[in-house]
Design an enzyme around this catalytic site. Sequence first.
Site, PDB file in Angstrom:
ATOM      1  N   ARG A 188      -3.762 -16.400   3.362  1.00  0.00           N
ATOM      2  CA  ARG A 188      -4.482 -17.590   4.267  1.00  0.00           C
ATOM      3  C   ARG A 188      -5.081 -19.418   2.928  1.00  0.00           C
ATOM      4  O   ARG A 188      -4.054 -19.954   3.577  1.00  0.00           O
ATOM      5  CB  ARG A 188      -5.677 -17.099   4.671  1.00  0.00           C
ATOM      6  CG  ARG A 188      -5.294 -16.328   6.026  1.00  0.00           C
ATOM      7  CD  ARG A 188      -4.551 -17.198   6.786  1.00  0.00           C
ATOM      8  NE  ARG A 188      -5.375 -18.393   7.148  1.00  0.00           N
ATOM      9  CZ  ARG A 188      -4.273 -18.794   8.424  1.00  0.00           C
ATOM     10  NH1 ARG A 188      -3.329 -18.272   7.879  1.00  0.00           N
ATOM     11  NH2 ARG A 188      -4.131 -19.969   8.773  1.00  0.00           N
ATOM     12  N   ILE A 189      -5.237 -18.587   2.293  1.00  0.00           N
ATOM     13  CA  ILE A 189      -5.714 -19.405   0.806  1.00  0.00           C
ATOM     14  C   ILE A 189      -3.781 -19.765   0.770  1.00  0.00           C
ATOM     15  O   ILE A 189      -3.952 -20.915   0.362  1.00  0.00           O
ATOM     16  CB  ILE A 189      -6.536 -19.243  -0.295  1.00  0.00           C
ATOM     17  CG1 ILE A 189      -8.183 -18.566   0.121  1.00  0.00           C
ATOM     18  CG2 ILE A 189      -6.805 -20.239  -0.585  1.00  0.00           C
ATOM     19  CD1 ILE A 189      -8.090 -19.932   1.095  1.00  0.00           C
TER      20      ILE A 189
ATOM     21  N   CYS B 186     -14.960 -21.149  -0.866  1.00  0.00           N
ATOM     22  CA  CYS B 186     -15.567 -22.184   0.037  1.00  0.00           C
ATOM     23  C   CYS B 186     -16.983 -22.107   0.671  1.00  0.00           C
ATOM     24  O   CYS B 186     -17.206 -24.097   0.597  1.00  0.00           O
ATOM     25  CB  CYS B 186     -14.794 -21.539   1.287  1.00  0.00           C
ATOM     26  SG  CYS B 186     -15.280 -20.040   2.164  1.00  0.00           S
ATOM     27  N   THR B 187     -17.439 -21.465   1.026  1.00  0.00           N
ATOM     28  CA  THR B 187     -19.252 -22.246   1.026  1.00  0.00           C
ATOM     29  C   THR B 187     -19.991 -22.033   0.180  1.00  0.00           C
ATOM     30  O   THR B 187     -20.361 -22.879   0.020  1.00  0.00           O
ATOM     31  CB  THR B 187     -19.697 -20.656   1.489  1.00  0.00           C
ATOM     32  OG1 THR B 187     -19.403 -19.354   0.798  1.00  0.00           O
ATOM     33  CG2 THR B 187     -19.540 -20.165   2.602  1.00  0.00           C
TER      34      THR B 187
ATOM     35  N   ARG C 165     -18.337  -3.891  10.119  1.00  0.00           N
ATOM     36  CA  ARG C 165     -17.116  -4.250  10.129  1.00  0.00           C
ATOM     37  C   ARG C 165     -16.251  -3.318  11.072  1.00  0.00           C
ATOM     38  O   ARG C 165     -15.702  -3.879  11.333  1.00  0.00           O
ATOM     39  CB  ARG C 165     -16.932  -4.555   9.007  1.00  0.00           C
ATOM     40  CG  ARG C 165     -17.028  -6.500   8.174  1.00  0.00           C
ATOM     41  CD  ARG C 165     -16.611  -7.137   7.114  1.00  0.00           C
ATOM     42  NE  ARG C 165     -17.677  -7.651   6.284  1.00  0.00           N
ATOM     43  CZ  ARG C 165     -17.213  -7.396   5.374  1.00  0.00           C
ATOM     44  NH1 ARG C 165     -16.208  -8.201   4.599  1.00  0.00           N
ATOM     45  NH2 ARG C 165     -18.345  -7.873   4.053  1.00  0.00           N
TER      46      ARG C 165
ATOM     47  N   LYS D 136     -22.401 -13.109  -1.510  1.00  0.00           N
ATOM     48  CA  LYS D 136     -23.218 -13.525  -2.481  1.00  0.00           C
ATOM     49  C   LYS D 136     -23.239 -14.819  -3.301  1.00  0.00           C
ATOM     50  O   LYS D 136     -22.882 -15.130  -3.561  1.00  0.00           O
ATOM     51  CB  LYS D 136     -21.997 -13.226  -3.429  1.00  0.00           C
ATOM     52  CG  LYS D 136     -21.587 -11.022  -3.389  1.00  0.00           C
ATOM     53  CD  LYS D 136     -20.818 -10.465  -4.369  1.00  0.00           C
ATOM     54  CE  LYS D 136     -20.843  -9.472  -4.138  1.00  0.00           C
ATOM     55  NZ  LYS D 136     -19.271  -8.444  -4.941  1.00  0.00           N
TER      56      LYS D 136
ATOM     57  N   ARG E 262     -20.750 -13.221  10.897  1.00  0.00           N
ATOM     58  CA  ARG E 262     -19.216 -14.208  11.457  1.00  0.00           C
ATOM     59  C   ARG E 262     -19.151 -13.618  13.047  1.00  0.00           C
ATOM     60  O   ARG E 262     -19.840 -13.278  12.970  1.00  0.00           O
ATOM     61  CB  ARG E 262     -18.647 -12.670  10.749  1.00  0.00           C
ATOM     62  CG  ARG E 262     -18.084 -12.640   9.782  1.00  0.00           C
ATOM     63  CD  ARG E 262     -16.898 -13.207   8.307  1.00  0.00           C
ATOM     64  NE  ARG E 262     -17.622 -13.513   7.191  1.00  0.00           N
ATOM     65  CZ  ARG E 262     -16.700 -11.694   6.669  1.00  0.00           C
ATOM     66  NH1 ARG E 262     -15.670 -11.452   7.536  1.00  0.00           N
ATOM     67  NH2 ARG E 262     -16.576 -11.774   5.459  1.00  0.00           N
TER      68      ARG E 262
END
Length: 342
Positions: free
Chosen positions: A12-13, A155-156, A200, A214, A236
């Site tokens: 994705r990145i 990203c966060t 998950r 984290k 999520r």
Amino acid sequence: MTVRVAINGFGRIGRNVVRALYESGRRAEITVVAINELADAAGMAHLLKYDTSHGRFAWEVRHEREQLFVGDDVIRILHEQTLADLPWRELGVDVVLDCTGVYGNREHGEAHIAAGAKKVLFSHPGSNDLDATVVFGVNQNQLRAEHRIVSNASCTTNCIIPVIKLLDDAYGIESGTVTTIHSAMNDQQVIDAYHPDLRRTRAASQSIIPVDTKLAAGITRIFPQFNDRFEAIAVRVPTINVTAIDLSVTVKKPIKASEVNQLLQKAAQGAFHGIVDYTESPLVSIDFNHDPHSAIVDGTQTRVSGAHLIKTLVWCDNEWGFANRMLDTTLAMAAVGFRLDT
């Protein structure tokens, strides 16, 4: 000077970094010379061209044998499983963007450098023994030539750190909590299946799923003064892109919500232009898809309780915004020069 970049990991990145490079018009500053990915060339080309979140790539994409063509540019495709076998020296690589999400400690960075790269930028927080962790717009000016192995944080972290800095500089933060409302990721299951994290094991499209984060550690890595003063939780949600962060902080100075919004809007138009944006439009998550900012403050959701407790809602495209920051940090790493004797 054009920075010669190689990408390790074309997920994705990695793919969004390539798209962002071409869409942002920075090809005179950065050229991608190679991509290392275990998937086949046909799959790489297809997923670069067609993307469920970001639509069709405007540039022509094709592949021939182990070469990827983007417009008239030729990018070498590699399928190496071992970092030591990567031909970075042969290719004259200045900076490796490691977007695997697997590698991220000093040993991995040194392996890239031993293979011939001058510097390495990891697309996630990585270990604490790296030379630097950069949140572009906040601390990239601390980079030095000897910083060879660098993290671009997460990203966060890129989303929330600029807002924390603005609030702390203006009002003095005493403590805070963060709730990340994050789109589903590929470490979750399409339908119920086994996973070490029992939450998950459940279908990503059918539940809001609490996960470990984290982010609090990421905040204190950038701002050590907040050690033990920030906590974070994450969930999520069943969307495929865009994240919201609920930030609550207690501050020393008494304040009003209108003053907080004025501060954040002014920063978005001034010192943090291009990194932070501000809106009071009645928008929802999909409206921030493909937004290149690290953070978009939703002024309609700002609240102040008891004059000292501030709550804000901050959006980000967790893929596109972060991919653009990878490019920014790459250029910042190159701008301070390369010291090969360290």
